[in-house]
Scaffold this active site. Structure first.
Site, PDB file in Angstrom:
ATOM      1  N   PRO A  41       9.276  16.105  23.368  1.00  0.00           N
ATOM      2  CA  PRO A  41       9.921  15.212  22.404  1.00  0.00           C
ATOM      3  C   PRO A  41      10.333  13.860  22.990  1.00  0.00           C
ATOM      4  O   PRO A  41      10.399  12.872  22.270  1.00  0.00           O
ATOM      5  CB  PRO A  41      11.147  16.012  21.953  1.00  0.00           C
ATOM      6  CG  PRO A  41      11.455  16.926  23.099  1.00  0.00           C
ATOM      7  CD  PRO A  41      10.127  17.275  23.710  1.00  0.00           C
ATOM      8  N   CYS A  73       6.775   8.079  34.014  1.00  0.00           N
ATOM      9  CA  CYS A  73       6.357   8.871  35.166  1.00  0.00           C
ATOM     10  C   CYS A  73       4.964   9.458  34.975  1.00  0.00           C
ATOM     11  O   CYS A  73       4.269   9.731  35.953  1.00  0.00           O
ATOM     12  CB  CYS A  73       7.361   9.985  35.440  1.00  0.00           C
ATOM     13  SG  CYS A  73       7.581  11.141  34.067  1.00  0.00           S
TER      14      CYS A  73
END
Length: 449
Positions: free
Chosen positions: A114, A50
Site C-alpha cells: 500500500p 528504495c
C-alpha cells in the site's frame, strides 16, 4: 508527442545499482527542472524510492531517451553505460498501464504494497510543484489514483498485512522466539518506519527507540508506541542496548558504520543484533554484515519472506490486473479524444473563417444595393464549393490510391446511408477491400480511439 516511462527497479537491478542511480529527494525539483530542457521533452515527473527510480515523460521518445539516460548519469556523476542494461522503457498504453500497476502495488517487491501509492502521489506532487507536469501527466496520475482506489475497494489485495516493513518484522520473529523481551531501534520516522513500529508492537515489542534527524518527528512516532526519541547523532550510543535495528531514512550517506557497530557488539558481550536496512542508498555500511553476531539484511534479502505472503494475494492480483488494463485503455481513449479536440478546434476555426469572409463580402454587396436573393444564393453556392473542395479532392485521391475505406469514413462522418445494394463497406471492383471497418462502438470496445 508520446507518453513513455524510463526506469530501473528491483527486478532489473541489485540494491547496489539502484542506490547509485537514485535521485536524492532534496534534488528532485532541481533535477526535474533541469531535465525538462532536454530535446523533445514536454512534461516530466520522477519517482525515486528504495525499489525503483522511474521517469514519467511526455515527449519525443526517439530524440530524448538517449539524452535523458546521459543526463541521468551526468547528474549523479555515474557512467550511464554502467546501468544501461538494467533499464526498461514503456510507451503509450503500456506506459499508462505500468504507472497504474505501480500505483496499485502490482509491480512492487511486495505484491499489493500500500505504501507505493503514497510514493506515486508524492512524485506527482513534487513534479507539479516544480512546474514540470502538464495536461497529459496530470490526467495520467489522477487516473492512476482512481484505478488504485478502485483496486483497493473492489479486490482483496490489501486485506492481509504484506509490506517490506511487515517482511522485516516477520524475519525478526523467525530469529527471536520471544519478541516481548526484545528492544528495537528504528532509524528514521517516515511512513515505512511507522508501519515497522506498528508491526513490532503487534509482535509484542514494547521497548522502542526512534532515531531521526528531526527530533520532533521522532517524538511524534515514539509517543504513539510509548517509546523514546533520539537524534541521529545519538544512535551509536543506543546500539548496545537494542536487539533489533531497522533503518529507512533519506540520507545519502550511511548512518551506521562498521566501527560504531563493532564497539556496540563488544559492549553487548557478543549478544546478537538483528539489522534490516530498508533504505536506498543504504543507511548501514555493507561491511557491518561481516561482523560476528550481526545479522544484517537489505531489502533484497526479504524476497523469501515476501514470496510466502505473495500467494495469498495472487487471486486478488488477477482481478486488479483486469481493472488496471481497463483503466489504461480508458485513459488512452481519453487521451486520443483530447488530441481530437485540438484538431476539431482547428477545423471549426478554418470553417468559421471561410464563413465570416463570405458573409462580410455578401454584406458589402448588400450595402451597395445588390439583390438579397441573388446574394444569398451566391453566398450559399460559394460556401458549399469552398467547404467541399478539399475533402472532394482528397477522397478522389485516396480512392485512386486504393484507400477505399476513406469513402466509408466519409459516409460515417456525415451520417450517410450506404448506397443501394451495398453493405456498410462496399469494397472495390477488384475485391481488394476485404472487410468492413469497425463501427465506433466496436472500435472503442476493442481498441478505443
Amino acid at each position: 508527442m508520446a507518453l513513455w516511462v524510463l526506469g530501473i527497479n528491483h527486478r532489473t537491478a541489485s540494491v547496489e545499482k539502484r542506490e547509485r542511480v537514485s535521485i536524492p529527494e532534496s534534488e528532485i525539483a532541481s533535477a526535474l527542472q533541469n531535465a525538462l530542457h532536454l530535446p523533445g521533452m514536454q512534461e516530466l515527473a520522477v519517482m525515486s524510492t528504495c525499489n525503483r527510480t522511474e521517469f514519467y515523460v511526455v515527449g519525443d521518445e526517439h530524440s530524448s531517451r538517449q539524452a535523458l539516460e546521459e543526463w541521468w548519469g551526468a547528474w549523479l556523476d555515474v557512467e550511464s553505460e554502467s546501468f544501461e542494461e538494467c533499464l526498461y522503457v514503456h510507451e503509450d498504453q503500456h506506459a499508462a498501464r505500468h504507472v497504474m500497476r505501480v500505483a496499485c502495488g502490482l509491480d512492487s517487491m511486495v505484491l499489493g504494497e500500500p505504501q507505493v501509492l503514497g510514493q506515486v502521489k508524492e512524485a506527482y506532487n513534487q513534479a507539479h510543484a516544480a512546474g514540470t507536469t502538464g495536461t497529459v501527466l496530470s490526467r495520467l496520475f489522477e487516473h492512476a489514483f482512481s484505478v488504485a482506489k478502485r483496486v483497493r475497494t473492489d479486490t482483496a489485495i490489501g486485506e492481509n498485512p504484506v509490506s517490506v516493513a511487515y517482511a522485516a518484522v516477520s524475519m525478526a520473529r523467525h530469529i527471536f522466539s520471544d519478541m516481548r523481551r526484545k528492544s528495537a531501534l528504528l532509524i528514521g520516522a517516515g511512513e515505512t518506519m511507522e508501519l515497522v513500529a506498528q508491526h513490532l508492537a503487534q509482535a509484542g515489542v514494547g521497548d522502542m527507540t526512534v532515531g531521526n534527524r528531526s527530533i520532533e518527528r521522532a517524538e511524534q512516532l515514539a509517543l504513539r508506541f510509548e517509546g523514546r526519541a533520539v537524534t541521529l547523532s545519538a544512535v551509536p550510543d543506543e546500539l548496545p542496548a537494542v536487539d533489533i535495528v531497522i533503518a529507512s531514512t533519506g540520507s545519502q550517506l550511511p548512518i551506521l558504520g562498521k566501527g560504531a557497530v563493532e564497539k556496540a557488539v563488544r559492549r553487548r558481550k557478543h549478544k546478537p543484533i538483528f539489522m534490516v536496512d530498508l533504505a536506498v542508498p543504504r543507511d548501514i555500511e555493507p561491511e557491518v554484515g561481516s561482523l560476528n553476531d550481526i545479522f544484517l539484511y537489505t531489502v533484497d534479502d526479504l524476497h523469501s519472506v515476501i514470496e510466502e505472503n505473495r500467494q495469498s494475494r495472487e487471486g486478488a492480483a488477477e482481478e486488479a490486473e483486469h481493472l488496471v488494463q481497463e483503466g489504461a485503455s480508458e485513459f488512452m481513449y481519453q487521451l486520443r479524444a483530447l488530441d481530437a479536440v485540438t484538431t476539431l478546434k482547428q477545423f471549426r476555426g478554418e470553417v468559421e473563417s471561410v464563413r465570416d469572409a463570405e458573409l462580410d463580402k455578401a454584406l458589402r454587396s448588400l450595402a451597395s444595393g445588390g439583390d438579397p436573393e441573388t446574394l444569398l444564393r451566391s453566398m450559399a453556392r460559394t460556401l458549399t464549393n469552398k467547404f467541399l473542395h478539399h475533402p472532394t479532392v482528397q477522397v478522389r485521391k485516396a480512392t485512386a490510391e486504393g484507400r477505399v475505406e476513406v469513402t466509408d469514413w466519409l459516409r460515417e462522418l456525415h451520417g450517410m446511408e450506404p448506397l443501394s445494394g451495398e453493405t456498410e463497406s462496399s469494397g472495390s471492383s477488384n475485391g481488394s477491400h476485404q472487410s468492413a471497418p469497425a463501427t465506433p462502438t466496436e472500435s472503442s470496445t476493442r481498441n478505443p480511439s
